[in-house]
Design a protein around this motif. Structure first.
Motif, PDB file in Angstrom:
ATOM      1  N   SER A 140       0.858  -1.184   0.000  1.00  0.00           N
ATOM      2  CA  SER A 140       0.000   0.000   0.000  1.00  0.00           C
ATOM      3  C   SER A 140       0.896   1.235   0.000  1.00  0.00           C
ATOM      4  O   SER A 140       2.118   1.134   0.130  1.00  0.00           O
ATOM      5  CB  SER A 140      -0.941   0.009   1.208  1.00  0.00           C
ATOM      6  N   ASN A 141       0.272   2.378  -0.102  1.00  0.00           N
ATOM      7  CA  ASN A 141       1.013   3.636  -0.106  1.00  0.00           C
ATOM      8  C   ASN A 141       1.066   4.273   1.282  1.00  0.00           C
ATOM      9  O   ASN A 141       1.390   5.448   1.416  1.00  0.00           O
ATOM     10  CB  ASN A 141       0.376   4.612  -1.104  1.00  0.00           C
ATOM     11  N   ARG A 146       6.657   4.380  -0.216  1.00  0.00           N
ATOM     12  CA  ARG A 146       5.535   5.321  -0.285  1.00  0.00           C
ATOM     13  C   ARG A 146       5.870   6.445  -1.269  1.00  0.00           C
ATOM     14  O   ARG A 146       7.030   6.860  -1.398  1.00  0.00           O
ATOM     15  CB  ARG A 146       5.245   5.932   1.092  1.00  0.00           C
ATOM     16  N   TRP A 147       4.840   6.940  -1.919  1.00  0.00           N
ATOM     17  CA  TRP A 147       4.979   8.107  -2.791  1.00  0.00           C
ATOM     18  C   TRP A 147       4.405   9.314  -2.066  1.00  0.00           C
ATOM     19  O   TRP A 147       3.258   9.295  -1.603  1.00  0.00           O
ATOM     20  CB  TRP A 147       4.272   7.895  -4.118  1.00  0.00           C
ATOM     21  N   VAL A 152       9.867   9.546  -3.509  1.00  0.00           N
ATOM     22  CA  VAL A 152       9.615   8.231  -2.917  1.00  0.00           C
ATOM     23  C   VAL A 152      10.329   8.161  -1.573  1.00  0.00           C
ATOM     24  O   VAL A 152      11.497   8.554  -1.457  1.00  0.00           O
ATOM     25  CB  VAL A 152      10.109   7.100  -3.846  1.00  0.00           C
ATOM     26  N   VAL A 179      -2.776   6.917  -5.494  1.00  0.00           N
ATOM     27  CA  VAL A 179      -1.758   5.874  -5.641  1.00  0.00           C
ATOM     28  C   VAL A 179      -2.107   4.707  -4.726  1.00  0.00           C
ATOM     29  O   VAL A 179      -2.285   4.879  -3.511  1.00  0.00           O
ATOM     30  CB  VAL A 179      -0.357   6.426  -5.300  1.00  0.00           C
ATOM     31  N   TYR A 181      -0.179   1.539  -4.674  1.00  0.00           N
ATOM     32  CA  TYR A 181       1.110   1.125  -4.136  1.00  0.00           C
ATOM     33  C   TYR A 181       2.193   1.506  -5.136  1.00  0.00           C
ATOM     34  O   TYR A 181       1.920   1.894  -6.268  1.00  0.00           O
ATOM     35  CB  TYR A 181       1.157  -0.377  -3.809  1.00  0.00           C
ATOM     36  N   VAL A 182       3.452   1.402  -4.693  1.00  0.00           N
ATOM     37  CA  VAL A 182       4.593   1.869  -5.473  1.00  0.00           C
ATOM     38  C   VAL A 182       5.531   0.695  -5.733  1.00  0.00           C
ATOM     39  O   VAL A 182       5.765  -0.135  -4.842  1.00  0.00           O
ATOM     40  CB  VAL A 182       5.352   3.004  -4.745  1.00  0.00           C
ATOM     41  N   LEU A 199       4.064   4.023 -10.243  1.00  0.00           N
ATOM     42  CA  LEU A 199       2.910   4.279  -9.379  1.00  0.00           C
ATOM     43  C   LEU A 199       1.711   3.537  -9.951  1.00  0.00           C
ATOM     44  O   LEU A 199       1.274   3.805 -11.064  1.00  0.00           O
ATOM     45  CB  LEU A 199       2.612   5.775  -9.305  1.00  0.00           C
ATOM     46  N   CYS A 201      -1.931   3.295  -9.951  1.00  0.00           N
ATOM     47  CA  CYS A 201      -2.966   4.254  -9.556  1.00  0.00           C
ATOM     48  C   CYS A 201      -4.352   3.718  -9.880  1.00  0.00           C
ATOM     49  O   CYS A 201      -4.525   2.794 -10.681  1.00  0.00           O
ATOM     50  CB  CYS A 201      -2.756   5.586 -10.288  1.00  0.00           C
TER      51      CYS A 201
END
Length: 498
Positions: A140-141, A146-147, A152, A179, A181-182, A199, A201
């Motif tokens: 997850s973000n 994380r973005w 990042v 977003v 997850y990354v 990303l 999205c």
């Protein structure tokens, strides 16, 4: 998915490479543990008893499933049990580089590869060699990778995006979405590591103003080196990813140069006749050999990127004709045995995957129908069935239809529904489609390739139907001779189901 280049310092690159190496070793450990549990489960009595039960026996189907589930539970063959093993691995030095979310995604990745072996969709798993793993992702973000606005964050690292990347309309569209997850990507470009953030999205992908998707049915026939497309108002016949083939001479010269360097640096691994000695592996590399390897890797990387660009452009071109695409369900693995070099260069399976993704994003679909029930390259509108070898590239029937084989198959593909060819509808539309198909055939055979090479023989010779000689050498007919049959009698004959 939105891909953004990152600006990484030397220190950050060393830290990232260390984390990628830790992820590789954890993935290999998880993959080995999952395969060990799979072997133990297959050797158990519960698994053997379940396999004896016939899967078509509805009365004992529940018992069979229960035995399989009991075997999986007993030997811990599940993603949850494997994630517990990943937690133990993180108590070692691996935990200093990888967070829990990255470890869980690696666990899911390893278990998915093992499940393919269990269900027979793959013969074996592949362990990652040195620098063999190039992507890690979070769940997850919120935590882990994380973005945050324009950079990042990952366990003390702050990786900003390259200045000016936000001006790209595709990236700008992705940054406006939520977003989920990354994913971090590592690529080697010109011998140096470059890092990117993908990303993942919510929402729909960005659509360029000049890429308009129309609704309609499109027939597609793809071959090892050619592709034919037909819609109700346009037809297309061209070589598939032809610019890629022109680079092979340079790659071949680099490979021969690299082989000479390898032999010169490791003379003990080859006998007096130049043959490799069994059990001896060339390990010594000179500075020039390493430079040649970098040049070769870079050229292949650029070739793959260019091929992906050609696939995307061709997919957009097809979607501009219609979003309901129908094509044959072809075994590309079987093609690799007969046309290995061509398939490796053009990658038709990758193109179909891109076309499916773009069609679904545009609200359309790609329907793949069974080739045995349709046999589009052998049937004709009159009802006859011709057995054609691959070298015969022209469909020439006694009913008067003469057309390039791939174009005719693409035309018929647009009239396939539920794995059945709608012959009556295709016959009614033939008079309007024939001029389009003949014009596409003529254009394909008359346009000389920019490389100066001869036109491929798979296009066939474009002959006018009225000026064609007497058709003496015909393929063997498997059905009744239908010369002179009227449309009404054809409908009655087709209605019998023959």
């Amino acid at each position: 998915m939105c891909e953004i280049p990152l600006r990484v310092t030397r220190w950050q690159a060393r830290v990232l490479n260390a984390r990628f190496e830790a992820a590789r070793q954890m993935y290999n450990a998880l993959l080995g543990e999952a395969m060990r549990r799979l072997r133990l489960m297959r050797q158990s009595r519960l698994y053997s008893t379940a396999r004896v039960i016939d899967s078509t026996d509805k009365e004992r189907l529940a018992e069979r499933r229960g035995l399989f589930q009991s075997a999986r539970t007993e030997y811990g063959f599940s993603e949850y049990s494997l994630s517990q093993y990943a937690t133990k691995l993180r108590k070692s030095w691996l935990g200093d580089h990888l967070d829990a979310h990255v470890a869980q995604k690696l666990c899911k990745r390893a278990f998915g590869a093992t499940e393919k072996v269990m269900f027979g969709r793959a013969k074996h798993v592949r362990f990652k060699g040195k620098r063999g793993l190039h992507s890690v992702e979070g769940k997850s973000n919120e935590t882990g990778i994380r973005w945050r606005v324009d950079h990042v964050e990952w366990s003390g690292l702050n990786l900003p995006m390259v200045k000016g990347s936000g001006k790209d309309p595709v990236i700008a569209h992705g940054l406006l979405q939520r977003v989920k997850y990354v994913r971090l990507i590592r690529r080697e470009i010109r011998g140096k590591d470059r890092f990117y953030a993908q990303l993942v999205c919510e929402g729909l992908a960005y659509q360029k103003p000049d890429q308009v998707v129309h609704s309609g049915t499109v027939g597609l026939d793809i071959g090892p080196s050619t592709i034919a497309v037909y819609s109700g108002h346009e037809a297309l016949l061209e070589q598939f990813c032809q610019p890629i083939v022109e680079d092979q001479k340079y790659i071949r010269r680099l490979q021969r140069h690299l082989d000479r360097q390898r032999r010169a640096n490791n003379p003990e691994c080859f006998d007096e006749r130049g043959r490799a000695i069994k059990g001896k592996h060339p390990r010594n590399k000179s500075r020039r050999q390493r430079a040649t390897e970098i040049i070769l890797r870079e050229y292949k990387r650029r070739q793959a990127a260019y091929r992906k660009t050609l696939h995307g452009k061709l997919a957009n071109r097809i979607l501009s004709l219609g979003n309901d695409i129908r094509t044959e369900d072809v075994s590309y693995k079987a093609w690799q045995k007969m046309f290995g070099r061509s398939i490796g260069l053009r990658a038709p399976s990758s193109f179909i995957a891109i076309l499916k993704r773009k069609a679904e994003s545009a609200g359309g679909q790609v329907v793949e129908f069974n080739t045995r029930s349709t046999a589009l390259s052998q049937v004709c509108l009159c009802g006859q069935k011709h057995k054609k070898p691959l070298k015969l590239r022209i469909h020439d029937c006694s009913c008067g239809i003469t057309m390039q084989r791939d174009l005719f198959s693409a035309y018929l593909a647009s009239f396939v529904e539920s794995n059945r060819l709608q012959v009556i509808t295709a016959n009614d539309s033939w008079s309007g489609a024939e001029p389009l198909l003949r014009a596409a055939w003529k254009q394909a055979t008359q346009n000389q390739p920019a490389s100066g090479r001869a036109m491929p023989s798979s296009f066939g010779n474009n002959r006018s139907q009225s000026g064609s000689p007497e058709k003496e050498d015909r393929a063997v007919h498997e059905a009744l001779d239908a010369v002179g049959i009227t449309v009404e009698s054809q409908r009655e004959w087709i209605g019998t189901g023959l």
